[in-house]
Scaffold this motif. Sequence first.
Motif, short mmCIF file in Angstrom:
data_model
loop_
_atom_site.label_atom_id
_atom_site.label_comp_id
_atom_site.label_asym_id
_atom_site.label_seq_id
_atom_site.Cartn_x
_atom_site.Cartn_y
_atom_site.Cartn_z
N PHE A 14 0.83 -1.19 0.00
CA PHE A 14 0.00 0.00 0.00
C PHE A 14 0.87 1.25 0.00
N ILE A 15 1.85 1.30 0.90
CA ILE A 15 2.75 2.45 1.00
C ILE A 15 3.57 2.60 -0.28
N LEU A 16 4.04 1.51 -0.84
CA LEU A 16 4.83 1.55 -2.07
C LEU A 16 4.01 2.12 -3.23
N GLU A 17 2.77 1.67 -3.39
CA GLU A 17 1.92 2.15 -4.47
C GLU A 17 1.60 3.64 -4.32
N ILE A 18 1.26 4.06 -3.11
CA ILE A 18 0.94 5.47 -2.89
C ILE A 18 2.18 6.34 -3.13
N SER A 19 3.33 5.88 -2.69
CA SER A 19 4.57 6.65 -2.83
C SER A 19 4.87 6.95 -4.30
N LYS A 20 4.59 6.00 -5.18
CA LYS A 20 4.82 6.22 -6.61
C LYS A 20 4.01 7.41 -7.12
N TYR A 21 2.78 7.55 -6.65
CA TYR A 21 1.92 8.64 -7.08
C TYR A 21 2.27 9.95 -6.39
N LEU A 22 2.63 9.90 -5.11
CA LEU A 22 2.92 11.12 -4.37
C LEU A 22 4.13 11.85 -4.92
N VAL A 23 5.11 11.12 -5.42
CA VAL A 23 6.31 11.74 -5.98
C VAL A 23 5.96 12.63 -7.17
N ASN A 24 4.94 12.26 -7.92
CA ASN A 24 4.58 12.99 -9.14
C ASN A 24 3.49 14.04 -8.96
N LEU A 25 2.95 14.18 -7.75
CA LEU A 25 1.90 15.18 -7.53
C LEU A 25 2.47 16.59 -7.58
N LYS A 26 1.75 17.47 -8.24
CA LYS A 26 2.10 18.89 -8.28
C LYS A 26 1.35 19.61 -7.17
N VAL A 27 1.76 20.82 -6.85
CA VAL A 27 1.10 21.62 -5.82
C VAL A 27 -0.37 21.79 -6.17
N GLY A 28 -1.25 21.49 -5.22
CA GLY A 28 -2.68 21.61 -5.42
C GLY A 28 -3.34 20.35 -5.94
N ASP A 29 -2.57 19.38 -6.43
CA ASP A 29 -3.14 18.12 -6.90
C ASP A 29 -3.52 17.24 -5.72
N SER A 30 -4.44 16.32 -5.97
CA SER A 30 -4.83 15.39 -4.92
C SER A 30 -4.99 13.99 -5.48
N LEU A 31 -4.94 13.03 -4.58
CA LEU A 31 -5.03 11.61 -4.91
C LEU A 31 -6.09 11.00 -4.01
N LYS A 32 -7.05 10.28 -4.58
CA LYS A 32 -8.08 9.61 -3.80
C LYS A 32 -7.77 8.12 -3.79
N VAL A 33 -7.73 7.55 -2.59
CA VAL A 33 -7.41 6.14 -2.43
C VAL A 33 -8.58 5.45 -1.75
N ILE A 34 -9.05 4.37 -2.34
CA ILE A 34 -10.09 3.54 -1.74
C ILE A 34 -9.39 2.29 -1.24
N THR A 35 -9.53 2.02 0.05
CA THR A 35 -8.76 0.94 0.65
C THR A 35 -9.46 0.38 1.88
N ASP A 36 -8.84 -0.58 2.53
CA ASP A 36 -9.37 -1.12 3.77
C ASP A 36 -9.25 -0.09 4.88
#
Length: 72
Positions: A14-36
């Motif tokens: 879970f942490i590995l997958e999210i980290s891949k996306y967080l590195v590429n986020l620009k200021v003001g961008d957001s990521l929605k994660v559906i999980t346990d």
Amino acid sequence: METLDLRGKPCEEFILEISKYLVNLKVGDSLKVITDQDRIICTHQLLRNAPRFVFKADAVDDHAEIVIRRMR
């Protein structure tokens, strides 16, 4: 806003997958994660020392919806 469905993934993956996306986020961008629901704590562990990111988690029925936003 990009949406990831990571239900059923172990905390490490879970942490590995999210980290891949967080590195590429620009200021003001957001990521929605559906999980346990227990992955809210994994998210807190990942972001507790990262002042660039804020997150909001909501427990919904049998899963959690986590929105991570890059602030600066």
